[in-house]
Design a protein around this motif. Structure first.
Motif, PDB file in Angstrom:
ATOM      1  N   ASP A 201       0.818  -1.213   0.000  1.00  0.00           N
ATOM      2  CA  ASP A 201       0.000   0.000   0.000  1.00  0.00           C
ATOM      3  C   ASP A 201       0.849   1.259   0.000  1.00  0.00           C
ATOM      4  N   ALA A 202       0.296   2.300  -0.655  1.00  0.00           N
ATOM      5  CA  ALA A 202       1.031   3.552  -0.738  1.00  0.00           C
ATOM      6  C   ALA A 202       0.683   4.471   0.427  1.00  0.00           C
ATOM      7  N   SER A 203      -0.506   4.325   0.987  1.00  0.00           N
ATOM      8  CA  SER A 203      -0.926   5.255   2.035  1.00  0.00           C
ATOM      9  C   SER A 203      -1.846   4.540   3.021  1.00  0.00           C
ATOM     10  N   THR A 226      10.578  -2.135   5.825  1.00  0.00           N
ATOM     11  CA  THR A 226      10.233  -0.795   5.348  1.00  0.00           C
ATOM     12  C   THR A 226       8.737  -0.528   5.273  1.00  0.00           C
ATOM     13  N   LEU A 230       5.026   2.803   7.447  1.00  0.00           N
ATOM     14  CA  LEU A 230       3.872   3.567   6.958  1.00  0.00           C
ATOM     15  C   LEU A 230       2.978   4.126   8.079  1.00  0.00           C
ATOM     16  N   ARG A 257      15.854   4.046   8.218  1.00  0.00           N
ATOM     17  CA  ARG A 257      16.123   4.988   7.128  1.00  0.00           C
ATOM     18  C   ARG A 257      14.822   5.588   6.605  1.00  0.00           C
ATOM     19  N   VAL A 258      13.795   4.731   6.415  1.00  0.00           N
ATOM     20  CA  VAL A 258      12.560   5.217   5.796  1.00  0.00           C
ATOM     21  C   VAL A 258      11.698   5.990   6.785  1.00  0.00           C
TER      22      VAL A 258
ATOM     23  N   GLY B 176      12.422  -0.633   0.427  1.00  0.00           N
ATOM     24  CA  GLY B 176      11.888   0.574  -0.183  1.00  0.00           C
ATOM     25  C   GLY B 176      12.668   1.818   0.179  1.00  0.00           C
ATOM     26  N   SER B 177      12.348   2.905  -0.495  1.00  0.00           N
ATOM     27  CA  SER B 177      13.010   4.181  -0.230  1.00  0.00           C
ATOM     28  C   SER B 177      11.982   5.297  -0.261  1.00  0.00           C
ATOM     29  N   ARG B 178      12.327   6.367   0.382  1.00  0.00           N
ATOM     30  CA  ARG B 178      11.496   7.548   0.424  1.00  0.00           C
ATOM     31  C   ARG B 178      12.443   8.722   0.290  1.00  0.00           C
ATOM     32  N   THR B 269       5.132   8.471  -0.603  1.00  0.00           N
ATOM     33  CA  THR B 269       4.948   7.039  -0.365  1.00  0.00           C
ATOM     34  C   THR B 269       6.305   6.350  -0.448  1.00  0.00           C
ATOM     35  N   THR B 270       6.401   5.237   0.268  1.00  0.00           N
ATOM     36  CA  THR B 270       7.627   4.455   0.190  1.00  0.00           C
ATOM     37  C   THR B 270       7.583   3.675  -1.122  1.00  0.00           C
TER      38      THR B 270
END
Lengths: 387, 351
Positions: A201-203, A226, A230, A257-258, B176-178, B269-270
């Motif tokens: 999912d993006a959000s 990662t 979210l 990191r994220v 992933g990265s942001r 978004t990641t």
């Protein structure tokens, strides 16, 4: 002519057989078969597992004067390949013990082969199996309930009365939620939501809005790696003021990191090895954890930053302890030795590892207790022990 | 649900919708000109985001290797076809077009891949670096089968997506990265309701780019050539438009759009090596609402998909994607009732 050929063939065969005999007599070393995911989606865990095992080999290359041989195979993050690797390790390499792997389904596939071939297996992930059904497998990882109990204890101490839950819509999200639901009532904490999201999912704005509207004292997250960042980012964006708790699936440099500043002051449980240098001097696992750091640095020429390589190291320590006892009963490489090794592992008492102190009993999959967990706080991108 | 929550959900939905809008425009553009449903569109967007993230951490982005490999393949394909047609004299031009031209952004990217370079330069180079990807893929894969049926083209395009996402995993790794936000601005509209500058930027970019799109199609020769090819390939050829060239133009524009999408969503978004697929899929739902031909309908569809997704995640996070993709069923039913099928799949080239 024919007789000459026969003589030659027989001679060659005999020579080959003798050579084999000599070889097997010489190579009565202990053999450890490791299958991990060096490629594929699980490789971010599998590669540290393999590196940790190399560090363990360098740390303790001999047991009772016998050399230990490590055979590493790649399972490509695929349970079928992991099962095939296990069979290959047992039948072709004649290993005394199996170890692996980065995915729970793949580890279960290996354990199944181990049971069929009567070879003990030391799992490096929280395997979900009935120990009575498969008495050949145990794991050095902490059970999820043990870790979540620590989180709930901490919530109670921080006067949390209601907690919202948001986690993955998969088995990991379920595991964390179930453990939370089991531990929370006893601590007088009410779980007010069960929101889920997919790893891709993006959000999670919608889910987080719903949780914030319920006004819980704290939020527990059930994600890993990662994608686990979210909820932290969305909660920070909505200005959530309560505490945010995580679990050991998030202890990973990529998560740090994220998540960035949004993860500031997040609390989560982990094995003590992550904060080894911050532990009080009397802590049982401190010394070995520092030894592990040094061994890892020496072998891999880089510092450790994850919990996974330490599981490999612990698996090796448990094996070394059990093997030294089993060698008094049988010769390595024989079926008798594998039975003796199994019995020795299941009578492991107080073996100090980097993640915890291991005591295995027959019929139990896990061998760690409260000493295998600490609560850490994310502080400016660093894990800090939160006593 | 209070008004505050609804407003926040709508803004979040519009921000996502803006991304789907741009992606939808790219999909419709490529489909109308070449009849290819360009599934790897989202992958290109994801590669841009990951390239930018690589720049930020001071690494040389692995995208350079991808573009260089594709350029070599395209050059070999072009030279091969020239030799077969006995037009060896045009080889130098082919080398220049397919080898040297795509190598320029690679060189540029390699040069700026170090800390201390302004963010704007990194963004520009990241977008430039991915622009050659779609045209190069088109030269190697789609141009030789340009006259195949829509189904064959779709299958090839799907295979290409899996190839690209596999390469993405190899190049960028599984995590992933942001990236850091392009702007930190916050607009407080009322008590408890703020809109971040990044969202404004996303919606604004969608509006500006669609406006540009409209102008290009209405006012420029290239835009008119694209439209002509979309309406009728053979007819366009008869009036002197080269379908191969317009196809490349369409792929280039789409690649540029994908690059801009990547830059816009990377901070919110990641992004993972395979995040592009789901963006492409949702943009595809939007494009289907527009019947894969209508740009305005695609825009409306994209915003609808974004808002529905946002509300669905509030009502039931686990079923969010189910709800969004279920949108397709009533839309397709309605379309098939309303549209009379005139000349579907009429391959005039073969006749």
């Amino acid at each position: 002519m024919k007789s000459l050929m026969q003589t030659l063939t027989r001679g060659a065969l005999a020579a080959a057989l003798t050579a084999c005999g000599v070889a097997s007599a010489l190579a009565a070393d202990l053999k450890v078969g490791l299958s991990v995911s060096l490629s594929g989606p699980n490789s971010s865990l599998g590669v540290p597992y393999a590196k940790g095992m190399q560090a363990a080999l360098a740390y303790k290359p001999e047991i009772n004067g016998r050399k230990v041989q490590l055979i590493v195979l790649d399972d490509g993050s695929d349970p079928t390949t992991a099962g095939r690797n296990a069979r290959k390790l047992i039948e072709e390499e004649k290993v005394d013990v199996l170890m692996g792997t980065s995915g729970v389904p793949a580890a279960i596939a290996m354990a199944q082969v181990g049971k069929e071939a009567k070879t003990p297996m030391i799992g490096l992930t929280p395997i979900l199996l009935d120990p009575n059904e498969n008495p050949w497998v145990m794991t050095v990882a902490q059970p999820t309930q043990l870790m979540i109990d620590a989180v709930v204890e901490r919530m109670k101490r921080n006067n949390v009365k209601t907690v919202g839950y948001i986690g993955f819509s998969d088995a990991w999200g379920d595991l964390v939620y179930d453990a939370l639901i089991k531990a929370a009532p006893a601590a007088g904490i009410k779980v007010v939501s069960n929101e889920r999201y997919a790893r891709a999912d993006a959000s999670v704005t919608g889910q987080v809005l719903k949780i914030v509207a319920l006004r819980p004292d704290a939020v527990m997250t059930g994600g890993a790696g990662t994608p686990g960042a979210l909820p932290f980012l969305a909660l920070a964006e909505r200005g959530f003021k309560g505490g945010v708790y995580g679990q050991h699936g998030l202890i990973n440099p990529d998560f740090v990191r994220v998540v960035g500043a949004a993860g500031q002051n997040a609390l989560m449980p982990t094995g003590p090895v992550i904060v080894a240098e911050q532990l009080p001097d009397g802590y049982p696992t401190k010394k070995i954890a520092m030894d592990f750091r040094a061994a890892f640095q020496k072998v891999n020429n880089a510092p450790t930053s994850d919990a996974f390589s330490a599981y490999s190291f612990d698996g090796w320590l448990v094996f070394a302890d059990a093997a030294s006892r089993a060698m008094k009963k049988a010769e390595p490489g024989t079926p008798e030795f594998r039975v003796a090794l199994r019995d020795a592992i299941f009578s492991t008492k107080e073996v100090v590892g980097t993640h915890g102190v291991y005591t295995f009993k027959p019929g139990s999959l896990y061998g760690v207790d409260e000493r295998a967990r600490v609560i850490v706080k994310l502080d400016n991108g660093q894990w800090k022990l939160a006593p | 649900m209070t008004w505050d929550v609804a407003l926040i959900l709508v803004t979040d939905g519009l921000a996502n919708g803006a991304v789907y809008l741009l992606a939808g425009l790219g999909l419709v553009l490529i489909f109308s000109v070449t009849r290819v449903v360009f599934v790897p569109f989202g992958d290109i967007a994801a590669f841009t985001a990951l390239t930018l993230a690589a720049f930020e951490t001071g690494r040389v982005p692995p995208t350079i290797g991808l573009v260089a490999t594709l350029a070599l393949l395209a050059m070999a394909t072009e030279i091969g076809s020239l030799l077969r047609r006995r037009e060896a004299a045009r080889i130098p031009k082919a080398v220049l077009m397919w080898g040297v031209l795509p190598a320029l952004p690679c060189l540029l990217a390699w040069m700026v891949a170090r800390p201390g370079i302004p963010v704007a330069v990194h963004i520009a180079v990241a977008v430039l670096l991915v622009v050659p990807i779609a045209p190069l893929l088109a030269r190697v894969v789609f141009q030789p089968i340009a006259d195949a049926s829509v189904l064959v083209l779709l299958i090839v395009s799907l295979a290409l997506h899996f190839l690209l996402s596999g390469l993405g995993l190899l190049f960028f790794g599984p995590e992933g990265s942001r990236t850091t936000p392009l702007t930190d601005a916050m607009f407080t509209l009322s008590d408890g309701f703020t809109v971040s500058g990044q969202v404004v930027l996303m919606v604004g970019a969608a509006i500006v780019l669609s406006g540009l799109f409209f102008l290009v199609f209405e006012r420029t020769v290239a835009g008119k050539a694209l439209r002509a090819t979309a309406v009728n390939r053979v007819g366009a050829r008869l009036v002197g438009i080269r379908p191969v060239r317009t196809a490349l133009l369409a792929y280039g524009c789409a690649s540029l759009l994908a690059g801009l999408i990547g830059v816009l969503i990377a901070p919110v978004t990641t992004m993972y090596y395979d995040s592009g697929f789901i963006i492409g899929l949702k943009a595809f739902v939007a494009a289907i609402i527009g019947g894969l031909v209508s740009y305005p309908m695609t825009a409306v569809g994209a915003l609808a998909v974004g808002v529905v997704e946002s509300f669905a995640s509030f009502w039931s996070g686990a079923l969010k994607d189910v709800i969004v993709f279920s949108l397709l069923i009533p839309v397709l039913m309605l379309r098939s009732f309303m549209v009379t099928h005139a000349e579907e799949e009429e391959d005039e080239v073969d006749q």
